[in-house]
Design an enzyme around this catalytic site. Structure first.
Site, PDB file in Angstrom:
ATOM      1  N   ARG A 141       0.857  -1.180   0.000  1.00 38.19           N
ATOM      2  CA  ARG A 141       0.000   0.000   0.000  1.00 38.19           C
ATOM      3  C   ARG A 141       0.898   1.236   0.000  1.00 38.19           C
ATOM      4  O   ARG A 141       2.035   1.195   0.486  1.00 38.19           O
ATOM      5  CB  ARG A 141      -0.911   0.032   1.228  1.00 38.19           C
ATOM      6  CG  ARG A 141      -1.859  -1.157   1.349  1.00 38.19           C
ATOM      7  CD  ARG A 141      -2.679  -1.034   2.632  1.00 38.19           C
ATOM      8  NE  ARG A 141      -3.630  -2.123   2.777  1.00 38.19           N
ATOM      9  CZ  ARG A 141      -3.396  -3.243   3.469  1.00 38.19           C
ATOM     10  NH1 ARG A 141      -2.218  -3.404   4.079  1.00 38.19           N
ATOM     11  NH2 ARG A 141      -4.306  -4.193   3.566  1.00 38.19           N
TER      12      ARG A 141
ATOM     13  N   LYS B  24      -2.357  -2.295   8.014  1.00 40.73           N
ATOM     14  CA  LYS B  24      -3.476  -1.721   8.755  1.00 40.73           C
ATOM     15  C   LYS B  24      -3.521  -2.277  10.171  1.00 40.73           C
ATOM     16  O   LYS B  24      -3.377  -3.479  10.368  1.00 40.73           O
ATOM     17  CB  LYS B  24      -4.795  -2.009   8.026  1.00 40.73           C
ATOM     18  CG  LYS B  24      -4.924  -1.275   6.696  1.00 40.73           C
ATOM     19  CD  LYS B  24      -6.273  -1.523   6.062  1.00 40.73           C
ATOM     20  CE  LYS B  24      -6.442  -0.724   4.783  1.00 40.73           C
ATOM     21  NZ  LYS B  24      -7.753  -0.947   4.151  1.00 40.73           N
TER      22      LYS B  24
ATOM     23  N   HIS C 290      -2.644   2.291  -5.930  1.00 39.51           N
ATOM     24  CA  HIS C 290      -3.373   1.051  -5.673  1.00 39.51           C
ATOM     25  C   HIS C 290      -3.487   0.195  -6.936  1.00 39.51           C
ATOM     26  O   HIS C 290      -3.631  -1.025  -6.848  1.00 39.51           O
ATOM     27  CB  HIS C 290      -4.763   1.362  -5.108  1.00 39.51           C
ATOM     28  CG  HIS C 290      -5.130   0.490  -3.948  1.00 39.51           C
ATOM     29  ND1 HIS C 290      -4.453   0.504  -2.750  1.00 39.51           N
ATOM     30  CD2 HIS C 290      -6.098  -0.458  -3.806  1.00 39.51           C
ATOM     31  CE1 HIS C 290      -4.998  -0.376  -1.930  1.00 39.51           C
ATOM     32  NE2 HIS C 290      -5.986  -0.973  -2.547  1.00 39.51           N
TER      33      HIS C 290
ATOM     34  N   ARG D  38      -0.730  -2.145  -6.974  1.00 41.87           N
ATOM     35  CA  ARG D  38      -1.018  -3.238  -6.025  1.00 41.87           C
ATOM     36  C   ARG D  38      -1.938  -4.269  -6.687  1.00 41.87           C
ATOM     37  O   ARG D  38      -1.733  -5.480  -6.562  1.00 41.87           O
ATOM     38  CB  ARG D  38      -1.653  -2.643  -4.771  1.00 41.87           C
ATOM     39  CG  ARG D  38      -2.020  -3.625  -3.663  1.00 41.87           C
ATOM     40  CD  ARG D  38      -2.380  -2.807  -2.429  1.00 41.87           C
ATOM     41  NE  ARG D  38      -3.169  -3.536  -1.462  1.00 41.87           N
ATOM     42  CZ  ARG D  38      -2.678  -4.305  -0.495  1.00 41.87           C
ATOM     43  NH1 ARG D  38      -1.374  -4.476  -0.390  1.00 41.87           N
ATOM     44  NH2 ARG D  38      -3.468  -4.904   0.367  1.00 41.87           N
TER      45      ARG D  38
ATOM     46  N   HIS E 237      -4.450  -8.954   3.458  1.00 43.48           N
ATOM     47  CA  HIS E 237      -5.905  -8.963   3.610  1.00 43.48           C
ATOM     48  C   HIS E 237      -6.294  -9.818   4.813  1.00 43.48           C
ATOM     49  O   HIS E 237      -5.806 -10.936   4.962  1.00 43.48           O
ATOM     50  CB  HIS E 237      -6.572  -9.541   2.358  1.00 43.48           C
ATOM     51  CG  HIS E 237      -6.501  -8.636   1.170  1.00 43.48           C
ATOM     52  ND1 HIS E 237      -6.684  -9.072  -0.124  1.00 43.48           N
ATOM     53  CD2 HIS E 237      -6.285  -7.293   1.085  1.00 43.48           C
ATOM     54  CE1 HIS E 237      -6.562  -8.052  -0.955  1.00 43.48           C
ATOM     55  NE2 HIS E 237      -6.334  -6.964  -0.247  1.00 43.48           N
TER      56      HIS E 237
ATOM     57  N   TYR F 208      -9.804 -10.855  -7.255  1.00 46.35           N
ATOM     58  CA  TYR F 208      -8.818 -10.971  -8.332  1.00 46.35           C
ATOM     59  C   TYR F 208      -9.078 -12.167  -9.239  1.00 46.35           C
ATOM     60  O   TYR F 208      -8.510 -12.244 -10.328  1.00 46.35           O
ATOM     61  CB  TYR F 208      -7.406 -11.052  -7.743  1.00 46.35           C
ATOM     62  CG  TYR F 208      -7.009  -9.770  -7.075  1.00 46.35           C
ATOM     63  CD1 TYR F 208      -6.732  -8.631  -7.819  1.00 46.35           C
ATOM     64  CD2 TYR F 208      -6.939  -9.672  -5.684  1.00 46.35           C
ATOM     65  CE1 TYR F 208      -6.404  -7.435  -7.208  1.00 46.35           C
ATOM     66  CE2 TYR F 208      -6.604  -8.489  -5.068  1.00 46.35           C
ATOM     67  CZ  TYR F 208      -6.332  -7.373  -5.836  1.00 46.35           C
ATOM     68  OH  TYR F 208      -6.007  -6.189  -5.224  1.00 46.35           O
TER      69      TYR F 208
END
Length: 332
Positions: free
Chosen positions: A181, A205, A274, A277, A300, A309
């Site tokens: 990120r 995160k 992004h 990414r 994730h 994806y």
């Protein structure tokens, strides 16, 4: 959120008007101190809960014992404001997290989300770059552009241009090599790298740590960049990517570099950090990587986030079907 009080706090049923405000404050402190969430994430939660607070006050509902219909009405209220399904879903998550906090800390007697359905969100397929496009971006030469703009002495111009060219190439290669990120990229430090194992320690995160591999092209560029970096570092010695003045590159600065690379490569797409990414994940999947591995590399928390994806490159899937299905193989 506070309003003028006349003769004490206004009550909604048996609930003081300012009680909800205080609990929201406690929850925000919890997210900041115990969860360690970023300021941007905390700000989003806070703004969502401010809107929720206003709605509770307007509807005069006892927020400690809301009915399922109340939340559905609140989501309908958001819909009437022309907010997208994704935004309404975010509100749902913000409020659910707040109530989970209240329940776990015994501030309410029952968790009210057990029978409340998640608002439907149509997922937009992520945009990504083709292998040809990413190849053109990674091959961009920034030297001439910077040499024309920076410095007053030709020799100095050349040195700064070389530094920025290598730095920018290293940034782009890392983004494509590891799928970071932009916020993670901005805070990467030299001591995050394990050069023996070709892994980076990344804090994503909620400050969740993960180990992400990187490729040989990035490693080779990094070995060139680090000695150049030492000549320009000033106070921000901790951060890997710095400006020619020695300060750490911000997310906005990194974004501009990516935009500049796309322009120099003559790519018409609206490229974002992004998107690189997404490109990283899509190309891994096309090459045969399994979803669980991609999930771990991207950081994730849920495999359902990574599953998007599997729908990104229909053309590739059709080509694979045409090439390998026995009914499609031409007989000689």
């Amino acid at each position: 959120m506070k309003e003028a009080r006349n003769g004490g706090a206004k009550r909604i049923g048996n609930i003081k008007k300012d009680e909800l405000e205080g609990l929201i404050g406690e929850y925000i402190s919890f997210l900041k101190i115990e969860r360690g969430l970023s300021l941007n994430t905390i700000s989003s939660y806070y703004l969502d809960l401010v809107k929720f607070y206003g709605y509770v006050m307007e509807e005069k509902v006892d927020f400690k014992t809301p009915s399922p219909f109340f939340f559905q009405d609140f989501l309908s209220y958001l819909e009437k404001q022309n907010l997208s399904g994704k935004t309404r879903a975010r509100f749902y998550s913000s409020i659910k997290g707040f109530y989970k906090f209240l329940f776990r800390h015994r501030m309410i007697g029952e968790f009210p989300f057990k029978d409340i359905g998640y608002p439907f969100v149509v997922r937009k397929l992520p945009d990504f770059l083709t292998k040809d496009e990413i190849g053109r971006i990674l091959s961009v030469d920034f030297t001439k552009r910077y040499a024309e703009k920076k410095g007053s002495v030709k020799k100095e111009r050349s040195a700064v241009a070389d530094f920025m060219n290598v730095r920018n190439k290293t940034i782009l290669e890392l983004l494509y090599s590891s799928g970071l990120r932009i916020s993670e990229l901005a805070t990467i430090k030299p001591d995050n790298f394990n050069f023996d194992m070709n892994f980076i320690r990344v804090y994503g995160k909620g400050q969740k740590e993960r180990m992400v591999p990187f490729g040989t092209p990035f490693k080779d560029l990094l070995k060139t960049y680090l000695p150049l970096r030492q000549k320009y570092e000033r106070g921000d010695k901790n951060y890997l990517f710095i400006t020619e003045r020695g300060f750490s590159l911000t997310r906005q600065g990194l974004w501009k570099i990516i935009k500049k690379a796309a322009a120099l490569a003559n790519i018409g797409k609206n490229i974002t950090p992004h998107m690189l990414r997404h490109t990283f994940a899509t190309h891994l999947l096309e090459g045969g990587a399994d979803l669980r591995s991609i999930q771990q590399m991207l950081g994730h928390s849920s495999i359902s986030t990574t599953e998007i994806y599997t729908h990104t490159d229909i053309t590739h899937i059709k080509e694979q079907h045409l090439k390998f299905h026995p009914r499609n193989i031409r007989r000689k």
